[in-house]
Design an enzyme around this catalytic site. Sequence first.
Site, PDB file in Angstrom:
ATOM      1  N   HIS A   1     -16.020  17.962 -18.513  1.00 23.20           N
ATOM      2  CA  HIS A   1     -17.082  18.514 -19.085  1.00 23.20           C
ATOM      3  C   HIS A   1     -17.011  18.416 -20.631  1.00 23.20           C
ATOM      4  CE1 HIS A   1     -13.787  21.669 -19.468  1.00 23.20           C
ATOM      5  NE2 HIS A   1     -14.492  22.148 -20.554  1.00 23.20           N
TER       6      HIS A   1
HETATM    7  C1  UD1 Z   1     -17.192  26.136 -23.182  1.00 19.93           C
HETATM    8  C2  UD1 Z   1     -15.902  25.746 -24.084  1.00 19.93           C
HETATM    9  C3  UD1 Z   1     -14.991  25.105 -23.566  1.00 19.93           C
HETATM   10  C4  UD1 Z   1     -14.470  25.501 -22.314  1.00 19.93           C
HETATM   11  C5  UD1 Z   1     -15.543  25.362 -21.287  1.00 19.93           C
HETATM   12  C6  UD1 Z   1     -15.195  25.901 -20.066  1.00 19.93           C
HETATM   13  C7  UD1 Z   1     -16.676  25.936 -26.390  1.00 19.93           C
HETATM   14  C8  UD1 Z   1     -17.045  24.997 -27.768  1.00 19.93           C
HETATM   15  N1  UD1 Z   1     -16.559  25.320 -25.236  1.00 19.93           N
HETATM   16  O1  UD1 Z   1     -17.745  24.659 -22.894  1.00 19.93           O
HETATM   17  O2  UD1 Z   1     -13.750  25.129 -24.445  1.00 19.93           O
HETATM   18  O3  UD1 Z   1     -13.251  24.673 -21.782  1.00 19.93           O
HETATM   19  O4  UD1 Z   1     -16.505  26.439 -21.833  1.00 19.93           O
HETATM   20  O5  UD1 Z   1     -16.452  25.716 -19.106  1.00 19.93           O
HETATM   21  O6  UD1 Z   1     -16.828  27.282 -26.589  1.00 19.93           O
HETATM   22  N2  UD1 Z   1     -24.168  25.848 -18.948  1.00 19.93           N
HETATM   23  C9  UD1 Z   1     -25.093  26.386 -17.768  1.00 19.93           C
HETATM   24  N3  UD1 Z   1     -24.509  27.291 -17.473  1.00 19.93           N
HETATM   25  C10 UD1 Z   1     -23.637  28.352 -17.767  1.00 19.93           C
HETATM   26  C11 UD1 Z   1     -22.800  27.822 -19.004  1.00 19.93           C
HETATM   27  C12 UD1 Z   1     -23.226  26.449 -19.650  1.00 19.93           C
HETATM   28  O7  UD1 Z   1     -25.667  25.584 -17.321  1.00 19.93           O
HETATM   29  O8  UD1 Z   1     -23.300  29.667 -17.430  1.00 19.93           O
HETATM   30  C13 UD1 Z   1     -24.630  24.637 -19.522  1.00 19.93           C
HETATM   31  C14 UD1 Z   1     -25.658  24.344 -20.500  1.00 19.93           C
HETATM   32  O9  UD1 Z   1     -26.361  23.233 -20.299  1.00 19.93           O
HETATM   33  C15 UD1 Z   1     -24.887  24.431 -21.897  1.00 19.93           C
HETATM   34  C16 UD1 Z   1     -23.640  23.458 -21.441  1.00 19.93           C
HETATM   35  O10 UD1 Z   1     -23.590  23.916 -20.112  1.00 19.93           O
HETATM   36  O11 UD1 Z   1     -25.806  24.020 -22.752  1.00 19.93           O
HETATM   37  C17 UD1 Z   1     -22.574  23.606 -22.315  1.00 19.93           C
HETATM   38  O12 UD1 Z   1     -21.975  25.283 -22.388  1.00 19.93           O
HETATM   39  P1  UD1 Z   1     -21.409  25.711 -23.572  1.00 19.93           P
HETATM   40  O13 UD1 Z   1     -21.043  27.100 -23.365  1.00 19.93           O
HETATM   41  O14 UD1 Z   1     -22.143  25.435 -24.765  1.00 19.93           O
HETATM   42  O15 UD1 Z   1     -19.823  24.956 -23.372  1.00 19.93           O
HETATM   43  P2  UD1 Z   1     -19.029  24.403 -22.258  1.00 19.93           P
HETATM   44  O16 UD1 Z   1     -19.211  23.077 -22.346  1.00 19.93           O
HETATM   45  O17 UD1 Z   1     -19.124  25.360 -20.941  1.00 19.93           O
END
Ligand code: UD1
Length: 376
Positions: free
Chosen positions: A206
């Site tokens: 991810h």
């Molecule tokens: C975040 C953390 C990462 C951790 C990971 C665990 C940061 C910079 N990164 O990354 O260190 O390893 O969490 O999962 O804080 N999304 C959904 N549903 C959700 C959450 C996210 O669909 O409940 C999708 C969205 O498209 C979003 C993308 O995932 O834009 C990324 O989510 P984000 O919270 O920005 O970062 P992670 O990749 O989850």
Amino acid sequence: MLKVALVLGARPQIIKSAPFIHLASEDKQVHLDVIHTGQHYDYEMTKIFFEELKLPDPLVNLNVGSGTHAQQTAKVMLRLERILQKQKPNLVVVPGDTNSTIAGALTAAKLHIPVAHMEAGARSYDMKMPEEVNRRLTDHCSTLLFTPTENCTKNLLKEGIAKNKIHQTGDTMYDALIQQMPKAEKSPILEQLGLEPQKYALLTTHRPENVDNPENLRSIVEAITRLNQLTIVFPAHPRTQKQLRKFRLYSAVQKQRHIKMIKPLGYHETVKLIKNSALVLTDSGGMQKEAFWLKTPCITLRETTEWPETVKLGANCLVGANTQRIVHRATEILDKGEEIGEKLENLPNPFGDGKASQKMLDAIKSFAPSLTFTTT
Ligand code: UD1
């Protein structure tokens, strides 16, 4: 009464914090408020962990959701500031290295509320990783720094952080794993997915460096397509699913009969799958450690790691998102299965004794009378 606020928002932070939340909630000298930033919001990314780990509902959810790094961090800060001003905690605890971590630490530090960082001192020395920026800055505005390993302690000392702020407690993720193991063992996930122990590999990816980069994501897909001598279980993060579709790789993965792409899993299911898999392929920080503790060989789909302890001990290796290197290392592990298994059984554990959360709470309580925002 010591008022502690714990700020979390992303999946791994819930797992890391769970044992501490239980201990602090039961302690009569402490009042704990959990503040959820809302960084993660899907059922599979947050609520399921509160249910499985039997955690109390957060005091509040800031509902920041997804966005750019600046948007996400800034939204947490704006919304959290109001809560902290109202609640007036004596200490703010921030776990891990996500955008919620840095936002929590910065907001508290600017209000002159002391910050305690859970999982301090981890370094990948790659400032392109958002997590590296988050953890470094968080460490440098914290008053209490709880480190999982000796290497993390050394990293902090090298950066000039005062020794008396650092407490080497061990890793709270290890506490969580030990506590939850009996429940994880009972998970029916192997039967549900039709898997036999040691006859499958577990893949998660991810990290932006892999899933936002079409070449890297394609290389990983190519590697798992070639590794068709065993089943590949692939619980895909929502971001990964989105990017696979964007780069037109989704159906290429789906049509491979040996690849089972599924929705993100809960904690117990994940632990059970790691324990019984022939190998783990991942770019997650937490899963590198969980594979280590569960004695499953790990291949890390990155060029750097914040857990070099696992690499030095020979339990983990860094192969980047390079198809050849992934396939080569995976084949080597599968060929030498038993030999590697024996080696992993006998390794020392640099991540503590499973009592990190209790040590954290004890340190917080013993510092309570003198707990003031440090000005140096
Ligand atoms: C975040 C953390 C990462 C951790 C990971 C665990 C940061 C910079 N990164 O990354 O260190 O390893 O969490 O999962 O804080 N999304 C959904 N549903 C959700 C959450 C996210 O669909 O409940 C999708 C969205 O498209 C979003 C993308 O995932 O834009 C990324 O989510 P984000 O919270 O920005 O970062 P992670 O990749 O989850």
